[in-house]
Design a protein around this motif. Structure first.
Motif, PDB file in Angstrom:
ATOM      1  N   PHE A  83      55.261  -1.658  12.816  1.00 10.53           N
ATOM      2  CA  PHE A  83      56.287  -1.867  11.807  1.00 10.53           C
ATOM      3  C   PHE A  83      57.647  -1.364  12.261  1.00 10.53           C
ATOM      4  CE2 PHE A  83      52.267  -1.755   9.718  1.00 10.53           C
ATOM      5  CZ  PHE A  83      52.364  -2.716   8.729  1.00 10.53           C
ATOM      6  N   LEU A 140      46.641  -3.670   6.421  1.00 12.61           N
ATOM      7  CA  LEU A 140      46.694  -4.473   7.647  1.00 12.61           C
ATOM      8  C   LEU A 140      45.715  -3.989   8.716  1.00 12.61           C
ATOM      9  CD1 LEU A 140      50.462  -5.316   7.915  1.00 12.61           C
ATOM     10  CD2 LEU A 140      48.569  -6.844   7.433  1.00 12.61           C
ATOM     11  N   MET A 141      45.160  -2.791   8.509  1.00 14.20           N
ATOM     12  CA  MET A 141      44.116  -2.331   9.420  1.00 14.20           C
ATOM     13  C   MET A 141      42.753  -2.852   8.970  1.00 14.20           C
ATOM     14  SD  MET A 141      45.451  -0.722  11.840  1.00 14.20           S
ATOM     15  CE  MET A 141      47.084  -1.392  11.795  1.00 14.20           C
ATOM     16  N   SER A 172      47.272  -8.029  15.097  1.00 14.18           N
ATOM     17  CA  SER A 172      47.528  -6.641  14.763  1.00 14.18           C
ATOM     18  C   SER A 172      49.016  -6.391  14.962  1.00 14.18           C
ATOM     19  CB  SER A 172      46.701  -5.757  15.694  1.00 14.18           C
ATOM     20  OG  SER A 172      46.627  -4.469  15.185  1.00 14.18           O
ATOM     21  N   ARG A 173      49.588  -5.469  14.200  1.00 15.91           N
ATOM     22  CA  ARG A 173      51.032  -5.302  14.293  1.00 15.91           C
ATOM     23  C   ARG A 173      51.497  -3.856  14.159  1.00 15.91           C
ATOM     24  NH1 ARG A 173      54.419  -7.056   8.997  1.00 15.91           N
ATOM     25  NH2 ARG A 173      56.019  -5.942  10.161  1.00 15.91           N
ATOM     26  N   THR A 232      51.616 -11.853   8.681  1.00 20.25           N
ATOM     27  CA  THR A 232      50.569 -10.890   8.332  1.00 20.25           C
ATOM     28  C   THR A 232      50.222 -10.929   6.846  1.00 20.25           C
ATOM     29  OG1 THR A 232      52.295  -9.197   8.319  1.00 20.25           O
ATOM     30  CG2 THR A 232      50.872  -9.294  10.237  1.00 20.25           C
ATOM     31  N   ALA A 268      47.212  -0.151  16.570  1.00 21.37           N
ATOM     32  CA  ALA A 268      47.132  -1.608  16.540  1.00 21.37           C
ATOM     33  C   ALA A 268      46.177  -2.131  17.609  1.00 21.37           C
ATOM     34  CB  ALA A 268      48.514  -2.214  16.732  1.00 21.37           C
TER      35      ALA A 268
END
Lengths: 295, 255
Positions: free
Chosen positions: B83, A184-185, B80-81, B49, B164
Motif C-alpha cells: 500500500f 487482502l491477505m 498480492s499487494r 484488488t 505480500a
C-alpha cells in the motif's frame, strides 16, 4: 473492626466478577473496535433464557446454562452481522448509538416477556462456604465466589493463548490492527467480527448467570456490572487481557475501601473518581501499551 | 497477458477518478504506472484488488473475471499487494506479519489447533520455512521477532513486501515502494524487484513517483493523467512523449 487484609479479600471477591464481565467487552472491542453498551443486557437476556429452561421448562441446570451460553453466542454473532455490519461504513459513533438502542430494547423486551418480578436462580455449585477467620471476625467465601474467580482466571488464560498462539487468533489480531490489509491477505473479516461478538456475548451470558444468585434475574441486573466492567477494562488499558483482569480486581478493592472508609452509597462514584485520577496519570491503563507512532 | 483492464470507469459521486481506462500487463514483466498526484493510479490498484468497485468496465486476470471476486478472495487468484501508506500490522512481530500473509494456506480451525494435530504441525512448519526464506531474501532474518512498528521506515516497507510474498503470488502490486526510502535503500529495492521478476517469475505492477527507479527497471510504462491513459511504451518512448512532458511540466526531472 475489619482489617485491611479482610477488605482486600472482599474486594477481590467483587472484583473477579468485574474482570469476568470486562473480558468479553475487551474481546469485542479489541476485534471490532466497538464499545458494546448493550453487552450487559445481552447477558441479562441470556440469563432469562437460562431461567426459562431451568425453572419453567424444568430441565437440568447444566443444560440451562449451556443453552444460555449458546444463545449468547448466536445473539452476539447475529447482532454484529445483522445490525452493526450494515452501518460499519458510517462511523464508530453510529455503532455506539446502536448498541445503546439495543440496551434499551433488550430491557424492554425482557420486561415484556418475563414481567417485573425478580426471578431467583441457583448457584452453579454448592457446598460449605469457606470461612477465613480473623481475630476481628471472619470472611465468608461461597463456592460460587471461588468459581467466579477460577472462571475469570481460566478464561483470561484461554483468551491469551488463543490470541497469542493460534492462527485464528492471529487473524483476529490482524483484523483488529488493519482491516483492509487483513482482508487482502485473505482473511474473512466479517466472519472474524461475528465470531468475536459471539464469543464475547457468550461470556456476558456466563457472567450474568454467575451473578444471578446474588442479584436475582431482573431487567436491571447487569446495569452496575456493565459500568464496572467498562471501568475495569479502561483501567486495564482496554487491550490487554491480563490488564483487564488486574483492572477488575483493583476496582473491586477500590470500591471496597471507598465503601468502608468513605461512603457505601457513593462507592461507585468515588471509585470512578479514583480511576479518573489514575488515568490522568497513566492514560494507557495499568498494563496497556503506550501507543507510540513512529514516522 | 496476465492482467487485462478493459474500459474501466470509476466515479466517486460527481468525480470521475478513472475514465474508460484500458491497459494490459504481460506475464513476467515489470510494468510501471505513473502520473501526477490524483491521476487515479491508486484507485485503479484498488479496483483490481476489489476494494473499490468500478462504475463500468471489466478486468480479467489470467482469463478470470475479477468482478466476481471479493477482496479476501483476490489473494487466492494469485494477486498480492502493498500500500501507498504502509499498511503493516505494527503491533505484531515481523514473523506474525508474515504468518498473516500465509493465511490462505491455513485449512483448519481452532479445535484442531488446540489439539495440535499433525496437519497443524506440518502447516506451521511450512509457514515458518516460508517466513525464513523470505526474511533471508529481504535481509530481515534477525528481525523476525521484532515488533514491526519499531523498525525503521525502510525496513517496514520491506516487511510489507515480505508479507505480500508469503502467499506465493504470481502477480505483485507495489504502490509507491520507493516513497520514503533513502538512496541506498532505493538501489536495494531496484535489485530486489529485478530479482523477483527473474528468480521468482513474478509479474510486477507498480505505481511509483521516483522516475529514476521507474525508468531503470520498467519493461513497460503506462502514464495516467486525470483518470485517462495519455501514453504507454518503453522507458525511452515515455521520456520523449510530448503528452507526458506536458503533464509533468513543473516537476520535469527527466524532461
Amino acid at each position: 473492626m475489619v482489617t485491611f487484609l479482610q477488605q482486600i479479600i472482599l474486594g477481590l471477591r467483587e472484583g473477579s466478577l468485574f474482570s469476568l464481565v470486562a473480558l468479553g467487552l475487551v474481546l469485542i472491542y479489541k476485534t471490532s473496535g466497538v464499545v458494546n453498551f448493550a453487552y450487559g443486557n445481552m447477558g441479562m437476556f441470556a440469563a432469562y433464557i437460562a431461567y426459562t429452561v431451568f425453572a419453567i421448562a424444568g430441565l437440568p441446570l447444566w443444560l440451562a446454562v449451556l443453552t444460555a451460553i449458546v444463545f449468547g453466542f448466536f445473539l452476539g454473532a447475529a447482532t454484529e452481522r445483522g445490525l452493526l455490519r450494515p452501518i460499519r461504513h458510517l462511523s464508530h459513533s453510529a455503532m455506539l448509538i446502536l448498541t445503546l438502542g439495543l440496551l434499551m430494547i433488550l430491557e424492554g423486551l425482557a420486561l415484556e416477556i418475563w414481567k417485573q418480578d425478580y426471578k431467583p436462580f441457583p448457584s452453579l455449585i454448592h457446598g460449605r462456604p469457606i470461612f477465613i477467620k480473623f481475630p476481628q471476625g471472619r470472611i465468608i467465601l461461597t463456592r460460587q465466589d471461588l468459581l467466579i474467580f477460577g472462571i475469570a482466571a481460566v478464561i483470561m488464560l484461554a483468551l491469551f493463548l488463543y490470541f497469542k498462539f493460534t492462527r485464528v487468533g492471529l487473524s483476529v489480531r490482524a483484523t483488529a490492527q488493519n482491516e483492509t490489509a487483513a482482508r487482502l491477505m485473505g482473511i474473512r473479516v466479517g466472519t472474524v467480527f461475528a465470531f468475536s461478538w459471539g464469543v464475547g456475548t457468550a461470556l456476558s451470558a456466563l457472567a450474568a448467570i454467575m451473578a444471578a444468585p446474588r442479584t436475582q434475574i431482573n431487567p436491571n441486573m447487569m446495569l452496575d456490572l456493565q459500568i464496572q466492567g467498562l471501568t475495569a477494562a479502561v483501567l486495564g488499558g482496554f487491550e490487554s487481557l491480563p490488564g483487564t483482569v488486574v483492572g477488575g480486581l483493583l476496582l473491586g478493592i477500590i470500591e471496597q475501601f471507598v465503601a468502608r472508609y468513605l461512603s457505601e452509597e457513593l462507592k461507585m462514584a468515588f471509585a470512578l473518581l479514583i480511576i479518573l485520577i489514575l488515568l490522568l496519570i497513566k492514560p494507557e491503563g495499568l498494563l496497556g501499551r503506550r501507543s507510540a507512532e513512529r514516522v | 497477458m496476465v492482467l487485462e483492464v478493459r474500459n474501466i470507469t470509476v466515479k466517486f459521486g460527481g468525480v470521475t477518478a478513472v475514465k474508460s481506462f484500458n491497459m494490459t500487463v504481460k506475464k513476467n514483466t515489470i510494468h510501471s504506472l505513473i502520473g501526477p498526484n490524483g491521476a487515479g493510479k491508486t484507485t485503479l490498484f484498488n479496483v483490481i484488488t476489489r476494494i473499490v468497485k468500478e462504475t463500468e468496465g471489466e478486468i480479467s486476470f489470467n482469463g478470470k473475471d475479477l468482478a466476481t471476486y471479493k477482496p479476501f478472495e483476490v489473494i487466492k487468484a494469485g494477486i498480492s499487494r502493498t500500500f501507498q501508506n504502509l499498511e503493516i500490522f505494527k503491533y505484531m512481530t515481523v514473523k506474525d506479519n508474515f504468518f498473516v500473509g500465509h493465511h490462505g494456506e491455513i485449512h483448519y480451525g481452532i479445535l484442531q489447533e488446540a489439539l495440535w494435530t499433525n496437519k497443524v504441525k506440518n502447516s506451521e512448519k511450512k509457514s515458518m520455512e516460508k517466513a525464513l526464506e523470505i526474511a533471508e531474501l529481504l535481509g530481515l532474518k534477525n528481525r523476525l521477532n521484532t515488533l514491526a512498528g519499531m523498525l525503521p521506515y525502510g525496513l517496514q516497507k520491506l516487511v510489507e513486501i515480505g508479507r505480500a510474498l508469503m502467499s506465493e503470488p504470481n502477480f505483485l502490486m507495489l504502490d509507491e515502494p520507493a516513497a520514503g526510502l533513502n538512496p541506498t535503500e532505493t538501489i536495494q529495492l531496484k535489485t530486489l524487484i529485478n530479482r523477483l521478476r527473474d528468480d521468482f517469475n513474478l509479474t510486477i505492477f507498480l505505481v511509483e513517483h521516483d522516475m529514476s527507479l521507474v525508468m531503470d527497471i520498467s519493461d513497460r510504462i503506462t502514464v495516467m493523467n486525470f483518470g485517462e491513459k495519455i501514453a504507454e511504451g518503453s522507458a525511452d518512448d515515455i521520456k520523449n512523449d510530448p503528452n507526458v512532458i506536458e503533464a509533468y511540466l513543473g516537476e520535469s526531472k527527466y524532461a
